[in-house]
Design a protein around this motif. Sequence first.
Motif, short mmCIF file in Angstrom:
data_model
loop_
_atom_site.label_atom_id
_atom_site.label_comp_id
_atom_site.label_asym_id
_atom_site.label_seq_id
_atom_site.Cartn_x
_atom_site.Cartn_y
_atom_site.Cartn_z
N ALA A 9 0.83 -1.21 0.00
CA ALA A 9 0.00 0.00 0.00
C ALA A 9 0.86 1.26 0.00
CB ALA A 9 -0.93 0.00 1.20
N TRP A 10 1.93 1.28 0.76
CA TRP A 10 2.76 2.47 0.81
C TRP A 10 3.42 2.74 -0.54
CZ3 TRP A 10 2.86 6.77 3.15
CH2 TRP A 10 3.98 7.58 3.09
N GLN A 11 3.85 1.68 -1.20
CA GLN A 11 4.45 1.85 -2.53
C GLN A 11 3.42 2.39 -3.52
OE1 GLN A 11 6.24 -1.79 -3.77
NE2 GLN A 11 7.82 -1.76 -2.19
N GLU A 12 2.22 1.88 -3.44
CA GLU A 12 1.15 2.36 -4.33
C GLU A 12 0.85 3.83 -4.07
OE1 GLU A 12 -1.81 2.39 -7.20
OE2 GLU A 12 -0.32 0.85 -6.83
N LEU A 13 0.81 4.21 -2.81
CA LEU A 13 0.56 5.62 -2.47
C LEU A 13 1.69 6.52 -2.97
CD1 LEU A 13 -0.87 5.31 1.14
CD2 LEU A 13 -2.05 6.21 -0.85
N ARG A 14 2.92 6.06 -2.85
CA ARG A 14 4.06 6.87 -3.30
C ARG A 14 4.12 6.99 -4.82
NH1 ARG A 14 9.41 5.08 -2.38
NH2 ARG A 14 8.50 3.08 -1.84
N GLN A 15 3.81 5.90 -5.52
CA GLN A 15 3.94 5.91 -6.97
C GLN A 15 2.79 6.61 -7.68
OE1 GLN A 15 4.47 1.85 -8.12
NE2 GLN A 15 6.52 1.70 -7.22
N HIS A 16 1.59 6.58 -7.09
CA HIS A 16 0.40 7.16 -7.74
C HIS A 16 -0.37 8.06 -6.76
CE1 HIS A 16 1.06 4.36 -11.01
NE2 HIS A 16 1.10 3.37 -10.13
N PRO A 17 0.21 9.17 -6.36
CA PRO A 17 -0.50 10.01 -5.38
C PRO A 17 -1.75 10.66 -5.97
CG PRO A 17 1.49 11.11 -6.12
CD PRO A 17 1.52 9.73 -6.70
N TRP A 18 -1.73 11.03 -7.25
CA TRP A 18 -2.90 11.68 -7.84
C TRP A 18 -4.05 10.71 -8.02
CZ3 TRP A 18 -2.97 16.57 -7.33
CH2 TRP A 18 -1.79 17.29 -7.33
N ARG A 19 -3.73 9.47 -8.31
CA ARG A 19 -4.79 8.46 -8.46
C ARG A 19 -5.51 8.25 -7.13
NH1 ARG A 19 -2.95 2.67 -10.37
NH2 ARG A 19 -2.25 3.91 -12.13
N ASN A 20 -4.74 8.17 -6.06
CA ASN A 20 -5.34 7.98 -4.75
C ASN A 20 -6.12 9.21 -4.30
OD1 ASN A 20 -4.38 5.28 -4.10
ND2 ASN A 20 -2.37 6.21 -4.22
N ALA A 21 -5.62 10.39 -4.62
CA ALA A 21 -6.36 11.61 -4.31
C ALA A 21 -7.67 11.66 -5.08
CB ALA A 21 -5.51 12.84 -4.61
N ALA A 22 -7.65 11.20 -6.33
CA ALA A 22 -8.87 11.17 -7.14
C ALA A 22 -9.89 10.20 -6.54
CB ALA A 22 -8.55 10.79 -8.57
N VAL A 27 -15.02 9.44 -3.69
CA VAL A 27 -15.81 8.93 -2.56
C VAL A 27 -16.52 10.08 -1.85
CG1 VAL A 27 -15.65 7.81 -0.30
CG2 VAL A 27 -14.45 6.84 -2.26
N MET A 28 -15.81 11.20 -1.66
CA MET A 28 -16.44 12.36 -1.01
C MET A 28 -17.62 12.88 -1.84
SD MET A 28 -13.08 14.34 0.60
CE MET A 28 -13.47 15.76 -0.30
N LEU A 29 -17.46 12.95 -3.15
CA LEU A 29 -18.55 13.39 -4.01
C LEU A 29 -19.73 12.42 -3.98
CD1 LEU A 29 -16.63 14.78 -7.10
CD2 LEU A 29 -17.91 16.08 -5.40
N GLY A 30 -19.44 11.14 -3.92
CA GLY A 30 -20.51 10.14 -3.83
C GLY A 30 -21.31 10.27 -2.55
N VAL A 31 -20.62 10.49 -1.45
CA VAL A 31 -21.31 10.67 -0.16
C VAL A 31 -22.14 11.95 -0.19
CG1 VAL A 31 -20.95 11.11 2.30
CG2 VAL A 31 -19.66 9.30 1.15
N ALA A 32 -21.58 13.03 -0.75
CA ALA A 32 -22.31 14.29 -0.85
C ALA A 32 -23.55 14.13 -1.73
CB ALA A 32 -21.40 15.39 -1.38
#
Length: 74
Positions: A9-22, A27-32
């Motif tokens: 998970a940490w490697q995925e977060l480091r390699q693709h930060p924009w994907r995880n932010a998206a 998820v926030m938009l779906g809840v809203a």
Amino acid sequence: MLELLKTFAWQELRQHPWRNAAVVVAVMLGVALAFSVHLINASALDEFAQATRAVSGQSDLELRAVQRIGISTA
């Protein structure tokens, strides 16, 4: 279990930060969206109930006199 999280998970977060932010934003938009649909539905049901009461002739407010029993004014 924690070691797997650190390894993958940490490697995925480091390699693709924009994907995880998206994903987080999606998820926030779906809840809203779900919350706004809930509010719109509640508002529509309330308006329908008010229209039903108006058509049937029920009043919105009712005044009643309060009876005071056993109070002396001496």
